[in-house]
Enzyme design. Structure first.
Site, short mmCIF file in Angstrom:
data_model
loop_
_atom_site.label_atom_id
_atom_site.label_comp_id
_atom_site.label_asym_id
_atom_site.label_seq_id
_atom_site.Cartn_x
_atom_site.Cartn_y
_atom_site.Cartn_z
N CYS A 132 -26.72 -29.51 37.59
CA CYS A 132 -27.54 -28.93 38.66
C CYS A 132 -27.02 -29.32 40.04
O CYS A 132 -27.19 -30.48 40.47
CB CYS A 132 -29.00 -29.37 38.47
SG CYS A 132 -30.10 -28.93 39.82
N CYS B 178 -29.66 -30.58 42.50
CA CYS B 178 -30.11 -31.93 42.15
C CYS B 178 -29.22 -32.98 42.80
O CYS B 178 -29.70 -34.03 43.26
CB CYS B 178 -30.08 -32.13 40.63
SG CYS B 178 -31.16 -31.02 39.69
#
Length: 313
Positions: free
Chosen positions: A73, A76
């Site tokens: 991700c 993230c």
């Protein structure tokens, strides 16, 4: 962040009942990993399904921020350092529990982590929704300030003892960043995405093989594109104009930033297949950029590349 009534804790947003009362190790069983339970509590910790009951108990003393993330991700990776920085600066008033959703499926399911990064707090053993997706540092600070108020309203006002320098010890020392990379990182922290883009572009101009700069450019370009976008408005515009490339790009970018990677790829691949051949190039370029952002080895990228190849040939 949802604003609860004074003295109340948000309940029912997620179901943590299955994680509260796990069986304890039998007497004489091998001790837990020394880097796991024995290190609880600390300001920043990696948490597993098995350790979560201890985190719930800790939240009765000090509010716990739960960061649900994954290695693939991109947003993230932008958000996590901001969370760690702000929690560390608060000096023990908050604790950060990091949960890798791929390695801890029960926690991902319990928190209904349909998109990541997902940030939730625990106060007195109860969940308090905070936000989804990468947000700038100033917004993180504002949300955490509200969280501390909610915790105080519910009698959770403890502070974790922190030795001088403990915040620095939460992460291993890293080599100094190259100057342009450091400039880009500082710009991202300040929310100045155009300056960060310019720094990464200059780094690539000086070294076209700089993979870190290429990845950083893709991530910050995405953050810049979604800044200020409203998801509902973007979806409405895309639905009203199915062949409007910019409208479809906006929703795809928002989906990727929120962790809905498959949805973004399907949207752009559908658009690619419906456009005339001479109008497809920008869509292909955006897909390739997002492939690089998510990671070439990711199964979703592999599937999307296969479909793109079938549409090309």
């Amino acid at each position: 962040m949802t604003d609860p009534a004074p003295g109340a804790v948000l309940r029912g947003a997620v179901d943590l009942s299955s994680l509260r009362n796990r069986p304890q190790p039998a007497a004489g069983a091998a001790p837990a990993d020394p880097g796991a339970a024995s290190d609880l509590p600390s300001l920043i910790m990696d948490v597993t399904d098995a350790l979560f009951p201890q985190v719930l108990e800790l939240s009765r003393t000090v509010p716990v921020v739960v960061d649900l993330w994954a290695e693939w991700c991109g947003p993230c990776k932008q958000l996590s350092p901001i969370l760690e920085k702000v929690v560390t600066e608060l000096g023990g008033r908050l604790v950060l529990a990091k949960v890798d959703v791929d390695a801890n499926p029960q926690l991902a399911q319990a928190f209904r982590a349909q998109s990541i990064p997902l940030v939730v707090a625990l106060v007195g053993g109860q969940p308090v929704p905070l936000f989804t997706g990468a947000v700038p540092e100033q917004q993180v600070r504002e949300v955490f300030a509200q969280l501390l108020q909610v915790a105080a309203q519910n009698g959770v006002t403890g502070t974790l003892p922190v030795e001088p320098g403990d915040g620095d010890a939460a992460e291993p020392a890293e080599p100094a960043l190259p100057p342009l990379h450091a400039a880009a990182y500082e710009a991202i922290e300040a929310g100045d995405y155009p300056r960060a883009v310019a720094a990464y572009e200059q780094a690539l101009a000086e070294n076209p093989r700089d993979a870190d700069a290429r990845a950083g450019l893709a991530q910050v370009s995405l953050l810049q594109r979604v800044q200020g976008l409203d998801l509902q408005q973007a979806r409405a515009a895309a639905a009203a104009a199915p062949l409007d490339v910019d409208a479809q790009f906006a929703v795809a970018d928002l989906d990727v930033s929120g962790g809905h990677v498959d949805d973004a790829f399907e949207r752009l691949l559908d658009l690619f297949g419906r456009l005339p051949g001479d109008e497809r190039a920008p869509v292909r370029e955006r897909l390739l950029e997002l492939f690089g952002l998510v990671g070439d080895a990711d199964p979703r990228v592999i599937r999307a590349r296969g479909r793109l190849a079938s549409l090309l040939f």
